[in-house]
Design a protein around this motif. Sequence first.
Motif, short mmCIF file in Angstrom:
data_model
loop_
_atom_site.label_atom_id
_atom_site.label_comp_id
_atom_site.label_asym_id
_atom_site.label_seq_id
_atom_site.Cartn_x
_atom_site.Cartn_y
_atom_site.Cartn_z
N TYR A 95 0.83 -1.21 0.00
CA TYR A 95 0.00 0.00 0.00
C TYR A 95 0.86 1.26 0.00
N THR A 96 1.97 1.22 0.71
CA THR A 96 2.87 2.38 0.74
C THR A 96 3.45 2.62 -0.64
N LYS A 97 3.84 1.56 -1.31
CA LYS A 97 4.39 1.69 -2.67
C LYS A 97 3.34 2.28 -3.61
N GLU A 98 2.12 1.75 -3.55
CA GLU A 98 1.04 2.26 -4.39
C GLU A 98 0.74 3.73 -4.07
N TYR A 99 0.74 4.06 -2.79
CA TYR A 99 0.50 5.45 -2.38
C TYR A 99 1.57 6.37 -2.96
N ASN A 100 2.83 5.96 -2.84
CA ASN A 100 3.92 6.79 -3.34
C ASN A 100 3.83 7.00 -4.85
N ILE A 101 3.44 5.96 -5.57
CA ILE A 101 3.26 6.10 -7.02
C ILE A 101 2.14 7.09 -7.32
N MET A 102 1.02 6.93 -6.62
CA MET A 102 -0.12 7.84 -6.84
C MET A 102 0.24 9.27 -6.46
N LYS A 103 0.96 9.44 -5.37
CA LYS A 103 1.39 10.78 -4.94
C LYS A 103 2.29 11.41 -6.00
N HIS A 104 3.20 10.62 -6.54
CA HIS A 104 4.09 11.13 -7.58
C HIS A 104 3.29 11.56 -8.81
N LEU A 105 2.33 10.73 -9.23
CA LEU A 105 1.49 11.08 -10.37
C LEU A 105 0.66 12.34 -10.09
N TYR A 106 0.17 12.45 -8.87
CA TYR A 106 -0.59 13.63 -8.47
C TYR A 106 0.28 14.88 -8.56
N ASP A 107 1.50 14.80 -8.03
CA ASP A 107 2.40 15.95 -8.07
C ASP A 107 2.72 16.36 -9.52
N ILE A 108 2.92 15.38 -10.38
CA ILE A 108 3.15 15.69 -11.80
C ILE A 108 1.93 16.38 -12.39
N SER A 109 0.76 15.88 -12.07
CA SER A 109 -0.49 16.48 -12.59
C SER A 109 -0.65 17.91 -12.10
N ILE A 110 -0.36 18.15 -10.84
CA ILE A 110 -0.47 19.51 -10.29
C ILE A 110 0.49 20.45 -10.99
N ARG A 111 1.72 20.01 -11.20
CA ARG A 111 2.69 20.86 -11.91
C ARG A 111 2.21 21.16 -13.33
N GLU A 112 1.68 20.17 -14.00
CA GLU A 112 1.17 20.36 -15.36
C GLU A 112 -0.04 21.29 -15.35
N MET A 113 -0.90 21.14 -14.37
CA MET A 113 -2.06 22.03 -14.27
C MET A 113 -1.61 23.47 -14.04
N ASN A 114 -0.65 23.66 -13.17
CA ASN A 114 -0.15 25.01 -12.92
C ASN A 114 0.48 25.61 -14.17
N SER A 115 1.21 24.82 -14.90
CA SER A 115 1.83 25.30 -16.14
C SER A 115 0.76 25.70 -17.16
N LEU A 116 -0.24 24.86 -17.29
CA LEU A 116 -1.33 25.17 -18.22
C LEU A 116 -2.10 26.42 -17.78
N GLU A 117 -2.29 26.57 -16.51
CA GLU A 117 -2.98 27.74 -15.98
C GLU A 117 -2.20 29.02 -16.32
N MET A 118 -0.90 28.96 -16.18
CA MET A 118 -0.07 30.11 -16.51
C MET A 118 -0.14 30.43 -18.00
N LYS A 119 -0.11 29.42 -18.83
CA LYS A 119 -0.20 29.63 -20.29
C LYS A 119 -1.55 30.22 -20.66
N ILE A 120 -2.60 29.72 -20.04
CA ILE A 120 -3.94 30.25 -20.30
C ILE A 120 -4.02 31.71 -19.87
N SER A 121 -3.46 32.01 -18.70
CA SER A 121 -3.47 33.39 -18.20
C SER A 121 -2.71 34.31 -19.16
#
Length: 82
Positions: free
Chosen positions: A48-74
């Motif tokens: 479960y810890t391994k799965e959590y860490n993978i999901m957390k990593h994917l979440y962090d990547i998604s957040i960074r991508e969302m922030n980048s897209l938000e800046m481009k849109i702005s």
Amino acid sequence: MPVQTRRMICLNQHKQDEDAAITMLNIHKTSVDKKKQELEKLKLIKRYTKEYNIMKHLYDISIREMNSLEMKISELLSSVDK
């Protein structure tokens, strides 16, 4: 009170030794079973810890991508407003 012969005493002692050995085996079996259960729980925690860490990593990547897209849109929106 009947007199106990050496044979009777020896048989009695043998029976007590057998009973003690059986008790010790039962205690050992219980201990082994508990350790097996604990090991299974530790394996689940690791999985479960391994799965959590993978999901957390994917979440962090998604957040960074969302922030980048938000800046481009702005930036694009601000250029359109001019």
